[in-house]
Scaffold this active site. Sequence first.
Site, mmCIF file in Angstrom:
data_model
loop_
_atom_site.group_PDB
_atom_site.id
_atom_site.type_symbol
_atom_site.label_atom_id
_atom_site.label_comp_id
_atom_site.label_asym_id
_atom_site.label_seq_id
_atom_site.Cartn_x
_atom_site.Cartn_y
_atom_site.Cartn_z
ATOM 1 N N GLY A 241 -30.144 7.055 44.792
ATOM 2 C CA GLY A 241 -29.144 7.530 43.205
ATOM 3 C C GLY A 241 -28.739 6.112 44.103
ATOM 4 N N SER A 242 -26.792 6.271 42.537
ATOM 5 C CA SER A 242 -25.933 5.374 42.721
ATOM 6 C C SER A 242 -25.032 6.466 41.714
ATOM 7 C CB SER A 242 -26.336 3.900 41.548
ATOM 8 O OG SER A 242 -26.424 4.464 40.164
ATOM 9 N N GLY A 243 -23.132 5.569 42.383
ATOM 10 C CA GLY A 243 -21.737 6.095 42.032
ATOM 11 C C GLY A 243 -20.722 5.955 42.249
ATOM 12 N N LYS B 267 -26.767 2.289 51.990
ATOM 13 C CA LYS B 267 -25.790 1.649 50.886
ATOM 14 C C LYS B 267 -25.190 0.815 50.123
ATOM 15 C CE LYS B 267 -21.321 3.476 49.297
ATOM 16 N NZ LYS B 267 -20.319 5.161 49.088
ATOM 17 N N ASP C 239 -11.584 11.866 50.096
ATOM 18 C CA ASP C 239 -11.553 12.102 48.913
ATOM 19 C C ASP C 239 -13.193 13.517 49.428
ATOM 20 O OD1 ASP C 239 -13.040 12.025 46.370
ATOM 21 O OD2 ASP C 239 -14.011 10.855 46.854
#
Length: 359
Positions: free
Chosen positions: A70-72, A90, A189
Amino acid sequence: MPSPIPVERFLPRDLSPSIDLRPCSSPLELSHRKLPGGLPACSGRPRLLPPRLAWCSIDWEQVLLLEPLGSGGFGSVYRATYRGETVALKKVKRSTKNSLASRQSFWAELNAARLRHPHVVRVVAASASCPGDPGCPGTIIMEYTGTGTLHQRIYGRSPPLGAEICMRYARHVADGLRFLHRDGVVHLDLKPANVLLAPGDLCKIGDFGCSQRLREGDEAAGGEPCCTQLRHVGGTYTHRAPELLKGEPVTAKADIYSFAITLWQMVSRELPYTGDRQCVLYAVVAYDLRPEMGPLFSHTEEGRAARTIVQSCWAARPQERPNAEQLLERLEQECAMCTGGPPSCSPESNAPPPLGTGL
């Protein structure tokens, strides 16, 4: 609710107006594009890590990409093998709008390098470059924990988390925070999407792209340790502590506030806020707005205990919040009550420790 002051001064200009619940270091939106089995050779002279991080430099000949996960945010994640071990790789995205933020995200991820803890995602190796992509700010290889996050567990089709599971997951996260804070790292975060679920039903804190390191020596001087970067502009606004919205110095207590929102989500299975982002941010700072405590926080003894913990952790003043050590001890007490067993925290006192005192 109109804001009588310009809230924009508290916000980075490139902050998305929507709630970002997606992590960089866990699976997100699947891509169907095929990947080659390996990586192309580096072109030109590769950028090197500083000497203190030379131990974790990537041996590219040992990397084999398997599939995109995935990506984000600032990165794309792939399942891969490294030296025969399944890992998550990553690749930090090259941002044309904010290249500095991309580089900062990469170096922030390395705040977790060398750290080894059951509830923190382990960094295996890293590189300040990527073969075939000379503009890439960096690549990070992490332990592969699977494809699930706490966010997916809370809001997916699974049954609601029971009191025992809520407290166990909360204890895992608090234990990870205690370890990070002792090592001088503030995550900044923390949210369900950045808590990965590993085999054995373990929670692991991941995605350190917003993290900062505490300055040494402040604690000995009698004050709260602050971060080397005084102002913080990253993270997810729904989980960001009020003092950060006001531009005050960063301390470890900001993570405790984020923990409170995360625990509230585990119990309620709701999103923290709805409505206009700037109105929410102003109300959090000016009127101590917090997510609503529903019946689940009052109908049972466990719910009332969770309510007390959440309220102490999202106190407006950082000094009134517990530190991670105190928080973990309180959660150990609650876990013992849920399971009927003895508490596994320090036996020096059978009473729950006072919350909101000390760092």
